[in-house]
Design a protein around this motif. Structure first.
Motif, PDB file in Angstrom:
ATOM      1  N   LEU A 140      -4.083   0.719  10.484  1.00  0.00           N
ATOM      2  CA  LEU A 140      -3.654   1.032   9.245  1.00  0.00           C
ATOM      3  C   LEU A 140      -3.274  -0.215   8.223  1.00  0.00           C
ATOM      4  CD1 LEU A 140      -3.003   2.736   6.675  1.00  0.00           C
ATOM      5  CD2 LEU A 140      -0.901   3.603   7.814  1.00  0.00           C
ATOM      6  N   LEU A 141      -2.306  -1.187   9.175  1.00  0.00           N
ATOM      7  CA  LEU A 141      -1.823  -2.433   8.502  1.00  0.00           C
ATOM      8  C   LEU A 141      -3.200  -3.394   8.190  1.00  0.00           C
ATOM      9  CD1 LEU A 141       0.720  -3.681   7.639  1.00  0.00           C
ATOM     10  CD2 LEU A 141       1.144  -4.359  10.136  1.00  0.00           C
ATOM     11  N   ARG A 142      -3.987  -3.212   9.148  1.00  0.00           N
ATOM     12  CA  ARG A 142      -5.183  -4.306   8.794  1.00  0.00           C
ATOM     13  C   ARG A 142      -5.760  -3.951   7.666  1.00  0.00           C
ATOM     14  NH1 ARG A 142      -7.093  -3.555  13.210  1.00  0.00           N
ATOM     15  NH2 ARG A 142      -5.967  -5.303  14.491  1.00  0.00           N
ATOM     16  N   VAL A 143      -5.894  -2.710   7.405  1.00  0.00           N
ATOM     17  CA  VAL A 143      -6.544  -1.971   6.057  1.00  0.00           C
ATOM     18  C   VAL A 143      -5.898  -2.544   4.903  1.00  0.00           C
ATOM     19  CG1 VAL A 143      -7.464  -0.262   4.942  1.00  0.00           C
ATOM     20  CG2 VAL A 143      -7.709  -0.187   7.380  1.00  0.00           C
ATOM     21  N   GLN A 144      -4.415  -2.152   4.944  1.00  0.00           N
ATOM     22  CA  GLN A 144      -3.538  -2.666   3.852  1.00  0.00           C
ATOM     23  C   GLN A 144      -3.868  -4.076   3.365  1.00  0.00           C
ATOM     24  OE1 GLN A 144      -3.270  -0.120   2.155  1.00  0.00           O
ATOM     25  NE2 GLN A 144      -1.156   0.619   2.586  1.00  0.00           N
ATOM     26  N   LEU A 145      -3.874  -4.873   4.684  1.00  0.00           N
ATOM     27  CA  LEU A 145      -3.865  -6.427   4.309  1.00  0.00           C
ATOM     28  C   LEU A 145      -5.356  -6.734   3.490  1.00  0.00           C
ATOM     29  CD1 LEU A 145      -2.245  -7.763   7.733  1.00  0.00           C
ATOM     30  CD2 LEU A 145      -1.469  -8.063   5.343  1.00  0.00           C
ATOM     31  N   VAL A 148      -5.168  -6.102  -0.150  1.00  0.00           N
ATOM     32  CA  VAL A 148      -4.329  -7.210  -0.586  1.00  0.00           C
ATOM     33  C   VAL A 148      -5.231  -8.330  -0.927  1.00  0.00           C
ATOM     34  CG1 VAL A 148      -2.288  -8.755  -0.401  1.00  0.00           C
ATOM     35  CG2 VAL A 148      -2.130  -6.457   0.228  1.00  0.00           C
ATOM     36  N   ALA A 149      -6.007  -8.674   0.313  1.00  0.00           N
ATOM     37  CA  ALA A 149      -6.986  -9.578   0.039  1.00  0.00           C
ATOM     38  C   ALA A 149      -7.933  -9.382  -1.049  1.00  0.00           C
ATOM     39  CB  ALA A 149      -7.728 -10.025   1.325  1.00  0.00           C
ATOM     40  N   PHE A 150      -8.673  -8.192  -1.235  1.00  0.00           N
ATOM     41  CA  PHE A 150      -9.492  -7.749  -2.239  1.00  0.00           C
ATOM     42  C   PHE A 150      -8.734  -7.981  -3.501  1.00  0.00           C
ATOM     43  CE2 PHE A 150     -11.802  -4.119  -4.239  1.00  0.00           C
ATOM     44  CZ  PHE A 150     -12.887  -4.816  -4.264  1.00  0.00           C
ATOM     45  N   LEU A 168      -1.703  -8.462  -9.524  1.00  0.00           N
ATOM     46  CA  LEU A 168      -0.581  -8.777  -8.682  1.00  0.00           C
ATOM     47  C   LEU A 168       0.248  -7.810  -8.131  1.00  0.00           C
ATOM     48  CD1 LEU A 168      -0.142 -12.697  -9.697  1.00  0.00           C
ATOM     49  CD2 LEU A 168      -1.049 -11.772  -7.330  1.00  0.00           C
ATOM     50  N   SER A 169       0.711  -7.026  -9.341  1.00  0.00           N
ATOM     51  CA  SER A 169       1.784  -6.021  -9.328  1.00  0.00           C
ATOM     52  C   SER A 169       1.047  -4.768  -8.150  1.00  0.00           C
ATOM     53  CB  SER A 169       2.185  -5.517 -10.784  1.00  0.00           C
ATOM     54  OG  SER A 169       2.603  -6.459 -11.343  1.00  0.00           O
ATOM     55  N   GLY A 170      -0.334  -4.666  -8.667  1.00  0.00           N
ATOM     56  CA  GLY A 170      -0.985  -3.756  -7.671  1.00  0.00           C
ATOM     57  C   GLY A 170      -1.296  -3.968  -6.391  1.00  0.00           C
ATOM     58  N   ALA A 171      -1.295  -5.477  -6.200  1.00  0.00           N
ATOM     59  CA  ALA A 171      -1.061  -5.705  -4.532  1.00  0.00           C
ATOM     60  C   ALA A 171       0.149  -5.478  -4.096  1.00  0.00           C
ATOM     61  CB  ALA A 171      -1.985  -7.274  -4.592  1.00  0.00           C
ATOM     62  N   LEU A 172       1.153  -5.845  -4.866  1.00  0.00           N
ATOM     63  CA  LEU A 172       2.530  -5.661  -4.287  1.00  0.00           C
ATOM     64  C   LEU A 172       2.720  -4.133  -4.103  1.00  0.00           C
ATOM     65  CD1 LEU A 172       5.132  -7.299  -3.511  1.00  0.00           C
ATOM     66  CD2 LEU A 172       5.887  -6.799  -5.719  1.00  0.00           C
ATOM     67  N   ASP A 173       2.359  -3.257  -4.842  1.00  0.00           N
ATOM     68  CA  ASP A 173       2.355  -1.846  -4.548  1.00  0.00           C
ATOM     69  C   ASP A 173       1.622  -1.377  -3.234  1.00  0.00           C
ATOM     70  OD1 ASP A 173       3.690  -1.079  -6.760  1.00  0.00           O
ATOM     71  OD2 ASP A 173       1.802  -0.834  -7.753  1.00  0.00           O
ATOM     72  N   ILE A 174       0.521  -2.145  -2.842  1.00  0.00           N
ATOM     73  CA  ILE A 174      -0.007  -1.732  -1.564  1.00  0.00           C
ATOM     74  C   ILE A 174       0.775  -2.320  -0.495  1.00  0.00           C
ATOM     75  CG2 ILE A 174      -2.018  -2.497  -0.074  1.00  0.00           C
ATOM     76  CD1 ILE A 174      -3.657  -2.970  -2.834  1.00  0.00           C
ATOM     77  N   ILE A 175       1.491  -3.465  -0.560  1.00  0.00           N
ATOM     78  CA  ILE A 175       2.264  -4.246   0.547  1.00  0.00           C
ATOM     79  C   ILE A 175       3.611  -3.069   0.496  1.00  0.00           C
ATOM     80  CG2 ILE A 175       4.104  -5.860   0.611  1.00  0.00           C
ATOM     81  CD1 ILE A 175       1.530  -7.039   1.540  1.00  0.00           C
ATOM     82  N   ASN A 222       0.262 -11.522  15.083  1.00  0.00           N
ATOM     83  CA  ASN A 222      -0.514 -11.608  14.207  1.00  0.00           C
ATOM     84  C   ASN A 222      -0.520 -11.048  12.924  1.00  0.00           C
ATOM     85  OD1 ASN A 222      -1.632 -13.868  15.987  1.00  0.00           O
ATOM     86  ND2 ASN A 222      -3.095 -12.342  16.976  1.00  0.00           N
ATOM     87  N   LEU A 223      -0.495  -9.802  12.942  1.00  0.00           N
ATOM     88  CA  LEU A 223      -0.356  -9.040  11.557  1.00  0.00           C
ATOM     89  C   LEU A 223       0.966  -8.939  10.902  1.00  0.00           C
ATOM     90  CD1 LEU A 223      -2.033  -5.728  12.992  1.00  0.00           C
ATOM     91  CD2 LEU A 223      -3.087  -7.006  11.336  1.00  0.00           C
ATOM     92  N   VAL A 224       1.853  -9.239  11.741  1.00  0.00           N
ATOM     93  CA  VAL A 224       3.261  -9.490  11.057  1.00  0.00           C
ATOM     94  C   VAL A 224       3.050 -10.914  10.340  1.00  0.00           C
ATOM     95  CG1 VAL A 224       5.473 -10.202  11.365  1.00  0.00           C
ATOM     96  CG2 VAL A 224       4.497  -8.115  12.299  1.00  0.00           C
ATOM     97  N   ASN A 225       2.436 -12.000  10.920  1.00  0.00           N
ATOM     98  CA  ASN A 225       2.387 -13.301  10.183  1.00  0.00           C
ATOM     99  C   ASN A 225       1.572 -13.175   9.062  1.00  0.00           C
ATOM    100  OD1 ASN A 225       3.661 -14.622  12.387  1.00  0.00           O
ATOM    101  ND2 ASN A 225       1.991 -15.266  13.573  1.00  0.00           N
ATOM    102  N   MET A 226       0.433 -12.674   9.170  1.00  0.00           N
ATOM    103  CA  MET A 226      -0.333 -12.306   7.964  1.00  0.00           C
ATOM    104  C   MET A 226       0.311 -11.490   6.803  1.00  0.00           C
ATOM    105  SD  MET A 226      -4.188 -11.711   9.125  1.00  0.00           S
ATOM    106  CE  MET A 226      -4.074 -10.505  10.402  1.00  0.00           C
TER     107      MET A 226
END
Length: 305
Positions: A140-145, A148-150, A168-175, A222-226
């Motif tokens: 799930l976390l990988r999909v969310q990342l 964000v990259a998208f 950017l606000s939409g990407a932050l919402d994903i985060i 690795n996921l936490v770092n990203m």
């Protein structure tokens, strides 16, 4: 393809049986597995020397959707979580394929628009399905990342600061909406920590033999770092855009948002500077920051915290 033909013939011969019989379900699952394996092999080992990229994408999408057709995610059974996981994986793979295709495309606005829409559609479906599961936080976390990259990819092609701020606000919402996988990870890490504390074998640094955690600590790191890197980038870009934004009637709201983002950004920078911070503490800090940042929604809607 021969295996597919056998399964399809088996299903036709079983059509007079009860729809949800054990045999029917088993054949459907095997057929779904066959289509999924075919699609995965073609996607991972694309025969680009023999086929055009567009043809490969069409064939992968066709096989994936056929696998999805025979993957029953609604009927409650012992196999339901497996079906949900496969369906989520299918949507994730399709989203990644269209995302990658979009990055590599030039020209043709029609296909770019189509692939952007398909990537967004499948990312959203993958998230909804992974959220139904309690043992797939990393997926799930990988999909969310990737989502964000998208968003960051789309922002790179925008010229207007207003458009960039919206993206950017939409990407932050994903985060911010990534709290659930971190809660699952925190729970697993806490369980492991408790087991270690109660196990005499832990004095020599070994994990307890009865550790039942399914998480891969290296993968989590690795996921936490990203995640930390993406959050830091988004906050920095938002701070920069809001700082340079011209005065407007919403300047009061912008000031509150800016203060909120600066606090989160400085907190994250200080935390990531310490490379020896235990993983569970890093996860707890992320959860704290997500909670802090979620308060901005109240600002967006009412103009006050």
């Amino acid at each position: 393809m021969q295996a597919v033909d056998y399964y399809l013939k088996a299903m036709r011969s079983l059509s007079r049986w009860e729809k949800h019989s054990a045999v029917w379900d088993s054949v459907k699952w095997e057929l779904s597995t066959t289509y999924f394996t075919m699609a995965t092999l073609e996607q991972d080992y694309a025969p680009l020397s023999r086929k055009a990229q567009e043809q490969i994408e069409r064939e992968v999408a066709d096989s994936m959707m056929k696998s999805l057709k025979y993957c029953d995610i609604r009927t409650e059974s012992a196999r339901q979580p497996l079906c949900q996981y496969r369906a989520a994986t299918i949507h994730h793979r399709l989203a990644s394929m269209y995302h990658n295709s979009l990055r590599n495309q030039v020209g043709d606005d029609h296909f770019r628009k189509q692939h952007r829409s398909l990537a967004d559609l499948h990312y959203n479906k993958a998230v909804k399905l992974f959220q139904l599961l309690k043992d797939a936080p990393c997926e799930l976390l990988r999909v969310q990342l990737e989502r964000v990259a998208f968003s960051e990819f789309q922002m790179a092609n925008q010229n207007s600061n207003v458009s960039k701020l919206k993206t950017l606000s939409g990407a932050l919402d994903i985060i911010i909406n990534s709290e659930y996988p971190f809660l699952l990870i925190q729970s697993e890490l806490s369980t492991v920590q408790a087991l270690q504390g109660n196990c005499q074998a832990c004095h020599d640094g070994k994990m307890p033999e009865n550790d039942s955690s399914s998480l891969n600590e290296e993968e989590i790191i690795n996921l936490v770092n990203m995640f930390e890197a993406r959050l830091s980038f988004l906050l920095f870009q938002l701070i920069k855009l809001l700082t340079s934004k011209k005065k407007s009637s919403s300047v009061g709201d912008d000031r509150i948002l800016l203060k909120n983002y600066k606090h989160a950004y400085s907190t994250l920078l200080r935390a990531t500077a310490d490379k020896d911070t235990p993983l569970i503490q890093r996860v707890e800090l992320i959860l704290s920051l997500l909670k802090h940042l979620s308060s901005r929604s109240a600002v967006d809607e009412t103009g006050s915290v």
